[in-house]
Design a protein around this motif. Structure first.
Motif, PDB file in Angstrom:
ATOM      1  N   THR B  41      69.103 -19.103 129.663  1.00  0.00           N
ATOM      2  CA  THR B  41      69.926 -19.314 130.862  1.00  0.00           C
ATOM      3  C   THR B  41      69.483 -18.307 131.917  1.00  0.00           C
ATOM      4  N   LEU B  42      69.979 -18.479 133.123  1.00  0.00           N
ATOM      5  CA  LEU B  42      69.828 -17.441 134.137  1.00  0.00           C
ATOM      6  C   LEU B  42      70.593 -16.198 133.693  1.00  0.00           C
ATOM      7  N   ASP B  43      70.267 -15.042 134.277  1.00  0.00           N
ATOM      8  CA  ASP B  43      71.087 -13.857 134.045  1.00  0.00           C
ATOM      9  C   ASP B  43      72.458 -14.067 134.680  1.00  0.00           C
ATOM     10  N   GLU B  79      70.866 -16.150 140.765  1.00  0.00           N
ATOM     11  CA  GLU B  79      69.782 -17.087 141.049  1.00  0.00           C
ATOM     12  C   GLU B  79      68.429 -16.438 140.746  1.00  0.00           C
ATOM     13  N   ARG B  80      67.448 -17.264 140.444  1.00  0.00           N
ATOM     14  CA  ARG B  80      66.141 -16.733 140.056  1.00  0.00           C
ATOM     15  C   ARG B  80      65.589 -15.845 141.186  1.00  0.00           C
ATOM     16  N   GLY B  81      65.254 -14.596 140.869  1.00  0.00           N
ATOM     17  CA  GLY B  81      64.690 -13.681 141.857  1.00  0.00           C
ATOM     18  C   GLY B  81      65.733 -12.947 142.689  1.00  0.00           C
ATOM     19  N   GLU B  82      67.006 -13.334 142.536  1.00  0.00           N
ATOM     20  CA  GLU B  82      68.063 -12.699 143.317  1.00  0.00           C
ATOM     21  C   GLU B  82      68.405 -11.320 142.738  1.00  0.00           C
ATOM     22  N   ASN B 118      69.028 -14.022 128.016  1.00  0.00           N
ATOM     23  CA  ASN B 118      69.520 -13.502 129.300  1.00  0.00           C
ATOM     24  C   ASN B 118      70.316 -12.205 129.184  1.00  0.00           C
TER      25      ASN B 118
END
Lengths: 179, 179
Positions: B41-43, B79-82, B118
């Motif tokens: 999953t996303l973090d 969000e990815r990279g956020e 994650n």
């Protein structure tokens, strides 16, 4: 606020330690329908096991999720219908060879109500002694490490202990001890 | 102790908030091979947001995993990279309408290194003020509840707050405050 209505639960993929389900739900107010995914596992148990010197017994092992060697409290899955305390005693002995005659509950938590159904039960085992040999599962490769109780918070701060459920077991212990 | 060797990672089922992979691994010593399942999953981020009266801002919502209405800290996916702090500010405002100009990190944890990739990042937002309206996702139905800071530990003991990551955010806060 009302619970949403579960319309249907369809089996998805079955992994070694979980089953995945598609769950069709209806929002009570708007009657809108949508589908969520849930992950079903057995309940788990985590044990803070302290020996007579107040050293905590940790297990060091490779974990594929993070692709890392981690430092964790002993623990594992509670078999279906098994009492959490019995599971805790079994897991501690199997993973570490230690046993205790002084067990206290540190409570239990829902692991992640958003998409997981299971709980994790936390126990404190005091005055532990090494009474048995290890009894590993086929693909368990475990080393023991003793961590003095007074170094546990530092190890969390330095992320040497970083598994969320392990940290929760330890912080619950310290919170109870300090209050 | 050596990390195990990842031989292959095969996509399994894709859910709304996670992707499942079959991971083929080799044990370095025995060269035995086996397959694990991991959930990607996303973090995530969880925020202990305190207003000027030291009331903590909680969100009450239906959670399909436990099929229960739960009391949780505001939070969500990064969000990815956020940047985690940016995500925390965004989630707090979107879910509650509150904002803060005083943010502190409470650390981060690996959610479950055994089968999840994650991390969850924890933040303390102090001196929060209601500055915006809610901004719900389509299937979010959320009520706010203010819990006095001094009642938080009791609410954990009574399991009115029972999400493991929410509890960890709170116990990390109290541990830091007491030390």
């Amino acid at each position: 606020m009302k619970k949403w209505k579960i319309l249907n639960k369809r089996a998805g993929v079955t992994g070694k330690i979980f089953k995945h389900f598609h769950v069709d739900v209806e929002v009570p107010q708007s009657k809108q329908q949508t589908t969520f995914d849930i992950i079903a596992t057995l309940d788990w148990v985590n044990i803070l096991a302290l020996d007579q010197n107040l050293d905590a017994i940790f297990v060091k092992q490779y974990r594929v999720g993070k692709d890392q060697i981690t430092l964790e409290l002993p623990g594992g899955a509670i078999e279906r219908g098994e009492d959490p305390l019995i599971a805790a005693k079994r897991e501690l002995q199997e993973e570490t060879g230690y046993t205790s005659d002084q067990w206290d509950s540190l409570g239990s938590s829902a692991v992640n109500p958003a998409f997981m159904i299971n709980d994790c039960h936390f126990f404190l085992a005091s005055n532990c002694k090494k009474t048995h040999e290890f009894n590993f599962d086929e693909f368990e490769e475990i080393e023991l490490e003793l961590v003095p109780e007074k170094e546990l918070v530092n190890k969390i701060e330095r992320k040497e202990i970083n598994h969320s459920l392990v940290e929760l077991c330890l912080t619950k212990y310290f919170l109870r001890k300090n209050n």
